[in-house]
Design a protein around this motif. Structure first.
Motif, short mmCIF file in Angstrom:
data_model
loop_
_atom_site.label_atom_id
_atom_site.label_comp_id
_atom_site.label_asym_id
_atom_site.label_seq_id
_atom_site.Cartn_x
_atom_site.Cartn_y
_atom_site.Cartn_z
N GLU A 81 0.84 -1.19 0.00
CA GLU A 81 0.00 0.00 0.00
C GLU A 81 0.88 1.24 0.00
O GLU A 81 2.00 1.23 0.51
N VAL A 82 0.36 2.31 -0.59
CA VAL A 82 1.10 3.57 -0.65
C VAL A 82 0.18 4.71 -0.24
O VAL A 82 -1.04 4.62 -0.35
N ILE A 83 0.81 5.78 0.24
CA ILE A 83 0.11 7.05 0.44
C ILE A 83 0.75 8.07 -0.48
O ILE A 83 1.93 7.97 -0.84
N VAL A 84 -0.03 9.06 -0.89
CA VAL A 84 0.38 10.00 -1.93
C VAL A 84 0.42 11.42 -1.37
O VAL A 84 -0.52 11.84 -0.67
N GLY A 85 1.48 12.16 -1.67
CA GLY A 85 1.54 13.56 -1.29
C GLY A 85 0.51 14.38 -2.04
O GLY A 85 0.18 14.07 -3.19
N ARG A 86 0.00 15.43 -1.39
CA ARG A 86 -1.05 16.24 -2.00
C ARG A 86 -0.61 16.84 -3.33
O ARG A 86 -1.36 16.81 -4.32
N SER A 87 0.61 17.36 -3.41
CA SER A 87 1.08 17.95 -4.67
C SER A 87 1.22 16.91 -5.76
O SER A 87 0.93 17.17 -6.93
N ALA A 88 1.69 15.71 -5.39
CA ALA A 88 1.80 14.63 -6.37
C ALA A 88 0.43 14.25 -6.90
O ALA A 88 0.26 14.03 -8.11
N GLN A 89 -0.57 14.19 -6.03
CA GLN A 89 -1.92 13.85 -6.47
C GLN A 89 -2.47 14.91 -7.41
O GLN A 89 -3.18 14.61 -8.38
N THR A 90 -2.13 16.17 -7.16
CA THR A 90 -2.61 17.27 -8.01
C THR A 90 -2.00 17.20 -9.41
O THR A 90 -2.67 17.46 -10.41
N GLN A 91 -0.73 16.80 -9.49
CA GLN A 91 -0.01 16.84 -10.76
C GLN A 91 -0.06 15.55 -11.56
O GLN A 91 0.08 15.57 -12.78
N PHE A 92 -0.29 14.41 -10.91
CA PHE A 92 -0.16 13.13 -11.60
C PHE A 92 -1.45 12.32 -11.50
O PHE A 92 -2.11 12.30 -10.45
N ALA A 93 -1.78 11.64 -12.59
CA ALA A 93 -3.00 10.82 -12.65
C ALA A 93 -2.79 9.48 -11.94
O ALA A 93 -1.66 9.11 -11.58
N ASN A 94 -3.89 8.77 -11.76
CA ASN A 94 -3.87 7.44 -11.13
C ASN A 94 -3.38 7.48 -9.68
O ASN A 94 -2.74 6.53 -9.20
N THR A 95 -3.66 8.56 -8.99
CA THR A 95 -3.23 8.68 -7.60
C THR A 95 -4.41 8.84 -6.65
O THR A 95 -4.24 9.23 -5.49
N GLU A 96 -5.62 8.54 -7.12
CA GLU A 96 -6.79 8.63 -6.26
C GLU A 96 -6.83 7.42 -5.31
O GLU A 96 -6.32 6.34 -5.62
N ILE A 97 -7.44 7.62 -4.17
CA ILE A 97 -7.56 6.53 -3.19
C ILE A 97 -8.33 5.36 -3.82
O ILE A 97 -9.37 5.55 -4.45
N GLY A 98 -7.78 4.18 -3.66
CA GLY A 98 -8.38 2.97 -4.24
C GLY A 98 -7.76 2.54 -5.55
O GLY A 98 -7.97 1.41 -6.00
N THR A 99 -6.97 3.41 -6.16
CA THR A 99 -6.32 3.07 -7.43
C THR A 99 -5.22 2.03 -7.21
O THR A 99 -4.49 2.09 -6.22
N GLU A 100 -5.09 1.10 -8.14
CA GLU A 100 -4.02 0.11 -8.09
C GLU A 100 -2.91 0.51 -9.05
O GLU A 100 -3.17 0.86 -10.20
N LEU A 101 -1.68 0.47 -8.57
CA LEU A 101 -0.51 0.87 -9.35
C LEU A 101 0.45 -0.29 -9.47
O LEU A 101 0.63 -1.06 -8.51
N HIS A 102 1.06 -0.44 -10.64
CA HIS A 102 2.02 -1.52 -10.88
C HIS A 102 3.43 -0.93 -10.83
O HIS A 102 3.88 -0.26 -11.76
#
Length: 395
Positions: free
Chosen positions: A151-172
């Motif tokens: 599991e990961v947590i995302v910085g607010r600025s990273a979430q603003t600038q980059f897609a696929n960073t919403e809660i529940g998203t799966e990343l490879h």
């Protein structure tokens, strides 16, 4: 007439006659405004990046890397090295544990929201102590990742600038699938541009074994830094580079600031030449249109130096107006605009906001006044040397 009274009278005459030369005056003014706006806009990139980097870190936090490493990306530390760091004098403790966080720093690909293109985003593996070392990090949405899980947590600025960073998203990433479970903020510091995960899960996913790249340390007090550094420097078991966190990140910002400053110098020098020729054209036109009036004034006792000062003052007035328009326009257009750019030390993206500071605006307006002064100087010399015979010509 008193010399100062002559200058004041001539400046007043110049200002009152501006409406008759409105087209050329406005062209010169907005040419200078354009130069100032570009200069402030470009430099605000470097200033915004510097602000993010220098705001990161506190005087009681240190970063430890392998000796010879110039960034986290090029550092490798063994678990035994991290243990030595945690046991060093000067390290703060809480609940019997040293506030030292061994960490991994890897780069992952995420699409930018603005363009859809892939960008390098930092993924940091941390220990539980990381949240005590960086108390400014707070979960604002969702929850912290579960230790031992992908599991990961995302910085607010990273979430603003980059897609696929919403809660529940799966990343490879690496050899695993990771789930975004939370969003955190760190008061605008560089951590806001990162993703965080459990270092003990991240390490095997990237085949890092028992190695780390840095150890972040909370010191007992800001004054404990030298004791901490001296102890590790003298320890024969390790060969490490020790810096205050604030100094490390300030150094990270220098490369981009040099690039931005160089770009601003080249672009604004070329644009400044264009604005300078515009100012020259405007003032030469003004002198030519008023040559008979100027010669008449000199014939009745106005000094040549007073005429020069009046012409230069008019050029400075136009430059000041253009500088103010450009600086205010740049502030309204750029200040606070959020984007992300490459940190050339770690080759990863850092999110930041353009920062139009009073110092940038003041420096740009001063540059505008220099353009105005040079643009008015030669026409002023010409005005002061007009032959008095022009006063006798028929209108």
């Amino acid at each position: 007439m008193n010399w100062f009274a002559q200058v004041a009278a001539l400046i007043g005459f110049s200002i009152r006659s501006l409406p008759t030369r409105l087209g050329s005056a406005v062209a010169a003014m907005f040419g200078i405004a354009g130069v100032v706006a570009v200069l402030v806009g470009v430099l605000s990139i470097g200033e915004g990046f510097r602000r993010v980097m220098t705001s990161t870190g506190s005087p009681d936090t240190a970063i430890v890397m392998r000796s010879g490493a110039d960034s986290e990306m090029t550092s490798v530390m063994l678990k035994s090295d991290a243990d030595v760091v945690a046991q060093a004098p000067g390290v703060a403790r809480a609940g019997g544990k040293a506030l030292a966080s061994p960490e991994l720093f890897v780069v992952v690909d995420l699409p930018k929201r603005s363009t859809g293109t892939e960008a390098n985003v930092p993924l940091r593996g941390v220990k539980e102590q990381a949240f005590a070392v960086r108390p400014e990090v707070k979960i604002v949405e969702g929850r912290i990742f579960a230790w031992g899980r992908n599991e990961v947590i995302v910085g607010r600025s990273a979430q603003t600038q980059f897609a696929n960073t919403e809660i529940g998203t799966e990343l490879h990433f690496g050899q695993n699938v990771w789930t975004v479970v939370g969003v955190f903020e760190s008061k605008g510091r560089i951590s806001d541009s990162e993703l965080w995960a459990d270092v003990d899960v991240l390490a095997p996913a990237y085949r890092r074994g028992n190695s780390y790249q840095t150890v972040m340390v909370k010191l007992a007090s800001p004054g404990s830094f030298q004791q901490f550094k001296d102890a590790l420097t003298a320890d024969p078991r390790v060969s490490l580079r020790i810096e205050r966190e604030a100094d490390y990140y300030a150094g990270q910002s220098r490369t981009l600031r040099l690039i931005v400053t160089g770009l601003a110098f080249v672009v604004c020098s070329l644009m400044g030449l264009g604005a300078l020729f515009g100012a020259l054209n405007t003032m030469y036109t003004a002198v030519a249109a008023r040559s008979r009036e100027i010669a008449t004034l000199e014939a009745i006792g106005f000094g040549g130096m007073a005429v020069m000062i009046a012409v230069i003052a008019e050029a400075l007035l136009l430059a000041l107006a253009g500088g103010l328009i450009g600086a205010i326009g740049a502030y309204l257009a750029f200040d606070g605009y959020r984007t992300a750019t490459m940190n050339w030390q770690t080759f990863s993206q850092v999110a930041f906001a353009f920062d139009v500071t009073p110092a940038l605006m003041g420096g740009a307006i001063l540059y505008a006044l220099v353009i105005g002064a040079v643009g008015g100087l030669f026409p002023a010399i010409r005005a002061a040397r007009l032959p008095l015979s022009l006063a006798l010509r028929e209108p």
